[in-house]
Structure formats: structure tokens, C-alpha cells
Design an enzyme around this catalytic site. Sequence first.
Site, PDB file in Angstrom:
ATOM      1  N   SER A   8       0.798  -1.220   0.000  1.00  0.00           N
ATOM      2  CA  SER A   8       0.000   0.000   0.000  1.00  0.00           C
ATOM      3  C   SER A   8       0.831   1.270   0.000  1.00  0.00           C
ATOM      4  CB  SER A   8      -0.951   0.000   1.203  1.00  0.00           C
ATOM      5  OG  SER A   8      -1.828  -1.084   1.146  1.00  0.00           O
ATOM      6  N   LYS A  61      -7.691  -7.029  10.971  1.00  0.00           N
ATOM      7  CA  LYS A  61      -8.902  -6.760  10.198  1.00  0.00           C
ATOM      8  C   LYS A  61     -10.184  -7.030  10.985  1.00  0.00           C
ATOM      9  CE  LYS A  61      -6.908  -7.394   5.596  1.00  0.00           C
ATOM     10  NZ  LYS A  61      -7.046  -8.029   4.275  1.00  0.00           N
ATOM     11  N   ASN A 118     -10.946  -3.538   6.106  1.00  0.00           N
ATOM     12  CA  ASN A 118      -9.610  -3.219   5.596  1.00  0.00           C
ATOM     13  C   ASN A 118      -9.470  -1.752   5.187  1.00  0.00           C
ATOM     14  OD1 ASN A 118     -11.092  -3.373   3.099  1.00  0.00           O
ATOM     15  ND2 ASN A 118      -9.141  -3.661   2.037  1.00  0.00           N
ATOM     16  N   ASP A 162     -11.688  -5.528   0.171  1.00  0.00           N
ATOM     17  CA  ASP A 162     -11.031  -6.771  -0.265  1.00  0.00           C
ATOM     18  C   ASP A 162     -11.946  -7.581  -1.175  1.00  0.00           C
ATOM     19  OD1 ASP A 162      -8.530  -6.521   0.951  1.00  0.00           O
ATOM     20  OD2 ASP A 162      -9.210  -7.432   2.826  1.00  0.00           O
ATOM     21  N   TYR A 202       1.205 -11.637  -2.943  1.00  0.00           N
ATOM     22  CA  TYR A 202       1.754 -10.968  -4.124  1.00  0.00           C
ATOM     23  C   TYR A 202       3.276 -10.887  -4.095  1.00  0.00           C
ATOM     24  CZ  TYR A 202       2.102  -7.012  -0.915  1.00  0.00           C
ATOM     25  OH  TYR A 202       2.408  -6.215   0.155  1.00  0.00           O
ATOM     26  N   GLY A 234      -2.078 -12.112  -5.933  1.00  0.00           N
ATOM     27  CA  GLY A 234      -3.003 -11.132  -5.388  1.00  0.00           C
ATOM     28  C   GLY A 234      -2.769  -9.703  -5.812  1.00  0.00           C
TER      29      GLY A 234
END
Length: 243
Positions: free
Chosen positions: A16, A64, A85, A101, A205, A226
Amino acid sequence: MNIFGLIGKNIDYSFSRNYFNNKFKAEGISATYKNFDLSDIQEFPDIFKNTSEIKGLNVTIPYKKEIISYLDHLDPIAREIGAVNTIKINDDKSLTGYNTDYYGFLGALKPYLRSHHTKALILGTGGASKAVAYALKLLNIPFKFVSRTPSPEIYSYPSLSQQHLEDYQLIINCTPLGTHPQTSQYPPIPVEFLNSHHLIFDLIYNPATTRLMQLGLNNKATALNGYRMLQLQAEKAWEIWNS
């Protein structure tokens, strides 16, 4: 300058921060994105004591679910999923929790679905798995969870057989097994029964091709990581923060 950020634990690896700071630079947006690495969720309120310009937050593993008790409002979808999230800081400084998500997963998965992907196995039962389950419900795809702690409604890994993999040709990994630097790990499903009909979606990822993905590819399965899901959920979070 407006501040956005990520709440999580041991999140130096985070997608992010780089994604949003690159976005802000490319689009000429006067903002910055920071990591708020918390050793315990009880530290969450402290970030607002030190920073008054926070306009929006993302939430990742392992908070989460735990974050929900600190929020003033919950979007109905986040409530149904049971995991958050994305947090919007409202004008009155109240906090509303969302889940993007499921949106990212849905958008990343749909182009690869084929007519024989009629049932799914969800590996793991954490917050991300709940978002995946919600998305599969929207697609009318029945699913079963797989966990190290099974129940009458949840398969155990040792119980999975060739028949299970013939029945469930969509497999989604929601566990962290295989994430850098432990790249040799993978959920202990019977990979020898994977074939060209299987679609493996690994929410990891980093690395771009996980061990589970590679084992599937070796058996002619289709395998996705992902990254596209993360892009889509991030853009949805940006939309929520600016709505």
C-alpha cells in the site's frame, strides 16, 4: 498535507505505501501515505494523538477483525463479512469501517472464471477469507473452508482427497504460507491432483509466483497472485476516502 496510512503488524513489506505514494506523485496529489506498525491493536488510538491530518486508513493482518471494536460505524458489507480493511475518517472525526477486499477479489477473479469453476475451496479462515467468501456468494459459487482447526463445516488439510480436488476446481489461498521470505512454504493440499481445469488464486503478491502457484502451473493449472486484487481494492478505498 493530508495523510493516509496502513494499520498492521510487521508491515515494512507493504504494497500500500508504495502504491499510494506513487499514485500521489503521478497524479499531483498533495498527500503522503505512511505505515503505522502496531505491536498491539490497543496502540491504535495513539496514532491520532500524534497526527491530526489523517484522512483515511487501510488495515491489514492481523487486525482486520480486531479493529472493528475501535470504530464508530460499520458499512453493511463490512458488517456481514466481519472484517475491515478500509477506514474513513468522517468530518466529525468518527470512524467508519469498510471492506474493499471483496471488491478487489471479485474484479481480479471474474476474467478467469470458466464454466467448470462451480465450487471453491478457501484455504484459511482469517479476515481475508471472509471477504473471499462474500465475493463467491455474489457469484453464486458454493465453497468450503479448509483449516488447520477443522469443524463439521470446515475441511482439514489431511482430509482433502483426489475426489475433493476433482469437485473443487477453484482454489483460493487466504493463508500467509509462501509469503516472502518463507517462499518454500505452501498450504498442504494434495497438489499432485491439480490439473488444467484448476484455477488457483493466491492472495499473496510477494513473491509474484508462490510455491503453491508454481506447483499448480507444473500441472497445467491456471494460477493468479493477489497483485491485481490489491490494485482494485486500493482504488476502491481511495474512492471511499474521497466520497
